[in-house]
Design a protein around this motif. Structure first.
Motif, PDB file in Angstrom:
ATOM      1  N   GLN A  85       0.866 -12.990   4.870  1.00 36.90           N
ATOM      2  CA  GLN A  85       0.924 -12.445   3.508  1.00 36.90           C
ATOM      3  C   GLN A  85       1.247 -10.949   3.481  1.00 36.90           C
ATOM      4  N   PRO A  86       2.367 -10.547   4.051  1.00 32.69           N
ATOM      5  CA  PRO A  86       2.702  -9.116   4.087  1.00 32.69           C
ATOM      6  C   PRO A  86       3.020  -8.575   2.704  1.00 32.69           C
ATOM      7  N   ARG A  87       2.775  -7.275   2.550  1.00 33.70           N
ATOM      8  CA  ARG A  87       3.116  -6.592   1.307  1.00 33.70           C
ATOM      9  C   ARG A  87       3.645  -5.196   1.659  1.00 33.70           C
ATOM     10  N   ILE A  88       4.471  -4.655   0.784  1.00 35.31           N
ATOM     11  CA  ILE A  88       4.952  -3.285   0.936  1.00 35.31           C
ATOM     12  C   ILE A  88       4.002  -2.381   0.172  1.00 35.31           C
ATOM     13  N   GLU A  89       3.493  -1.389   0.851  1.00 37.62           N
ATOM     14  CA  GLU A  89       2.452  -0.526   0.280  1.00 37.62           C
ATOM     15  C   GLU A  89       2.927   0.927   0.240  1.00 37.62           C
ATOM     16  N   GLY A  90       2.770   1.561  -0.915  1.00 41.42           N
ATOM     17  CA  GLY A  90       3.114   2.983  -1.035  1.00 41.42           C
ATOM     18  C   GLY A  90       4.600   3.218  -1.246  1.00 41.42           C
ATOM     19  N   ALA A  91       4.976   4.484  -1.187  1.00 39.77           N
ATOM     20  CA  ALA A  91       6.346   4.892  -1.481  1.00 39.77           C
ATOM     21  C   ALA A  91       7.258   4.729  -0.271  1.00 39.77           C
ATOM     22  N   THR A  92       8.530   4.528  -0.548  1.00 40.02           N
ATOM     23  CA  THR A  92       9.561   4.564   0.487  1.00 40.02           C
ATOM     24  C   THR A  92       9.925   6.019   0.734  1.00 40.02           C
ATOM     25  N   VAL A  93      10.002   6.413   2.011  1.00 42.44           N
ATOM     26  CA  VAL A  93      10.194   7.836   2.336  1.00 42.44           C
ATOM     27  C   VAL A  93      11.440   8.038   3.187  1.00 42.44           C
ATOM     28  N   PRO A  94      12.086   9.201   3.044  1.00 40.02           N
ATOM     29  CA  PRO A  94      13.214   9.517   3.934  1.00 40.02           C
ATOM     30  C   PRO A  94      12.704   9.891   5.315  1.00 40.02           C
ATOM     31  N   VAL A  95      13.453   9.520   6.338  1.00 48.42           N
ATOM     32  CA  VAL A  95      13.098   9.857   7.712  1.00 48.42           C
ATOM     33  C   VAL A  95      14.219  10.719   8.299  1.00 48.42           C
ATOM     34  N   TYR A  96      13.854  11.918   8.730  1.00 44.53           N
ATOM     35  CA  TYR A  96      14.820  12.876   9.261  1.00 44.53           C
ATOM     36  C   TYR A  96      14.673  13.000  10.773  1.00 44.53           C
ATOM     37  N   THR A  97      15.803  13.245  11.445  1.00 46.00           N
ATOM     38  CA  THR A  97      15.843  13.368  12.898  1.00 46.00           C
ATOM     39  C   THR A  97      16.488  14.693  13.277  1.00 46.00           C
ATOM     40  N   ALA A 155       5.025  11.470   7.167  1.00 48.06           N
ATOM     41  CA  ALA A 155       5.588  12.052   5.953  1.00 48.06           C
ATOM     42  C   ALA A 155       4.471  12.583   5.054  1.00 48.06           C
ATOM     43  N   ALA A 156       3.401  11.807   4.914  1.00 50.25           N
ATOM     44  CA  ALA A 156       2.264  12.232   4.095  1.00 50.25           C
ATOM     45  C   ALA A 156       1.529  13.404   4.740  1.00 50.25           C
ATOM     46  N   GLU A 157       1.312  13.323   6.069  1.00 54.19           N
ATOM     47  CA  GLU A 157       0.606  14.393   6.769  1.00 54.19           C
ATOM     48  C   GLU A 157       1.378  15.701   6.695  1.00 54.19           C
ATOM     49  N   GLY A 158       2.698  15.622   6.812  1.00 55.99           N
ATOM     50  CA  GLY A 158       3.513  16.832   6.741  1.00 55.99           C
ATOM     51  C   GLY A 158       3.415  17.515   5.390  1.00 55.99           C
ATOM     52  N   GLN A 159       3.367  16.740   4.323  1.00 56.94           N
ATOM     53  CA  GLN A 159       3.262  17.338   2.991  1.00 56.94           C
ATOM     54  C   GLN A 159       1.878  17.942   2.763  1.00 56.94           C
ATOM     55  N   ARG A 160       0.861  17.353   3.385  1.00 61.31           N
ATOM     56  CA  ARG A 160      -0.472  17.954   3.276  1.00 61.31           C
ATOM     57  C   ARG A 160      -0.533  19.275   4.052  1.00 61.31           C
ATOM     58  N   LYS A 161       0.165  19.329   5.158  1.00 57.28           N
ATOM     59  CA  LYS A 161       0.101  20.497   6.028  1.00 57.28           C
ATOM     60  C   LYS A 161       1.014  21.623   5.568  1.00 57.28           C
ATOM     61  N   LEU A 162       2.192  21.251   5.026  1.00 59.89           N
ATOM     62  CA  LEU A 162       3.173  22.257   4.605  1.00 59.89           C
ATOM     63  C   LEU A 162       3.955  21.676   3.437  1.00 59.89           C
ATOM     64  N   SER A 163       3.369  21.767   2.254  1.00 62.36           N
ATOM     65  CA  SER A 163       3.940  21.135   1.070  1.00 62.36           C
ATOM     66  C   SER A 163       5.373  21.597   0.822  1.00 62.36           C
ATOM     67  N   GLY A 164       6.240  20.629   0.547  1.00 63.78           N
ATOM     68  CA  GLY A 164       7.636  20.937   0.272  1.00 63.78           C
ATOM     69  C   GLY A 164       8.493  21.048   1.520  1.00 63.78           C
ATOM     70  N   GLY A 165       7.890  20.850   2.698  1.00 66.20           N
ATOM     71  CA  GLY A 165       8.638  20.980   3.942  1.00 66.20           C
ATOM     72  C   GLY A 165       9.386  19.706   4.310  1.00 66.20           C
ATOM     73  N   THR A 166      10.189  19.814   5.350  1.00 65.94           N
ATOM     74  CA  THR A 166      10.935  18.677   5.881  1.00 65.94           C
ATOM     75  C   THR A 166      10.191  18.108   7.084  1.00 65.94           C
TER      76      THR A 166
END
Length: 283
Positions: A85-97, A155-166
């Motif tokens: 019974q999988p579900r998609i949880e939370g927002a879809t986020v961009p992933v940068y390399t 992605a979530a941890e990065g925004q908590r640590k440095l809001s608005g960052g990449t």
């Protein structure tokens, strides 16, 4: 001391400094450690459109993808596919390399480039997976499913640590960072080992990756020798790759590349893309 003697002594000191500086430059050049010139703070990498993010989320949450996720979570026998019974949880986020242009020291190049979008999937028994989506032929399609939720979690941890960052990944050492302006902060243990717990400046990070990968970029002698495709992966990591299994009939949107990742092997997202390899977690 007369004025003339003072001038002569000053000249001798300047000559000594010039010789020392020249020797230092020659040594640095011989070792390939010549520092990069300071570059202006680059603009953030291009972000996906809201419509693109919405389409990627829909692809991740489609019935076909959920059916594939059921089989993915059931692959080791921990849960039956019918009960996952999988579900998609939370927002879809961009992933940068990490960007090859940034590694090369190109002025104005962003630290990272958009690689794909990721959505977190959760099974009935609480296990997590990351659904990767990329644009193909004008549509957003699922290209991989990987264990764990690194992409959305960092992605979530990065925004908590440095809001608005990449938030971005350095794939060669599987390290995650967040960058905004002149600051680069680590988000995992691999990144802490690379830049320290307090992070580094953007120039400092640029110098580190240029030294580590500057001779392994596309078009380099290293790449032409076929060493794991050049920039994409270090030779030691390449040795750990396994052959990708063929997709099974009725496997839904999973590609050969994503089937490889599902089995814990390497994958390649498109020609010239960075090789991504999910490491086994130490937790």
């Amino acid at each position: 001391m007369t004025r003339q003697a003072a001038r002569q002594q000053h000249s001798r000191r300047n000559a000594a400094r010039a010789v020392a500086a020249g020797a230092g430059a020659v040594t640095a050049a011989a070792l390939g450690l010549a520092p990069l010139a300071h570059a202006a703070t680059p603009a953030p990498p291009a972000a996906p459109t809201a419509a693109g993010v919405s389409a990627a989320h829909e692809a991740a949450a489609s019935p076909a993808t959920l059916g594939t996720l059921s089989r993915f979570f059931a692959r080791d026998g921990a849960v039956a596919a019918a009960k996952a019974q999988p579900r998609i949880e939370g927002a879809t986020v961009p992933v940068y390399t990490l960007s090859p242009e940034f590694v090369a020291g190109k002025n104005g190049a962003p630290v990272a480039t958009l690689e794909f979008l990721a959505s977190k999937a959760v099974s009935a028994d609480g296990r997590k997976a990351s659904v990767w989506t990329a644009r193909s032929g004008g549509d957003w399609k699922v290209v991989n499913i990987a264990t764990g939720d690194d992409e959305t979690r960092y992605a979530a941890e990065g925004q908590r640590k440095l809001s608005g960052g990449t938030v971005f990944r350095e794939p060669q050492i599987d390290a995650w960072y967040v960058q905004r302006g002149e600051r680069v902060l680590p988000l995992d243990d691999d990144a802490v080992r690379a830049v320290g717990a307090q992070g580094t400046t953007l120039d400092g990070y640029r110098a580190r990756v240029h030294k580590a990968y500057g001779d392994k970029l596309p078009g380099s002698a290293y790449a032409k020798k076929g060493e794991a495709g050049g920039y994409g992966q270090e030779p030691a990591a390449a040795a750990e790759q396994q052959a990708a299994p063929a997709p099974q009939a009725g496997s839904g949107p999973l590609t050969t590349a994503s089937a490889a990742a599902a089995g814990g092997t390497a994958l390649l997202l498109g020609a010239g893309a960075v090789v991504a390899r999910r490491r086994l977690r130490r937790r």
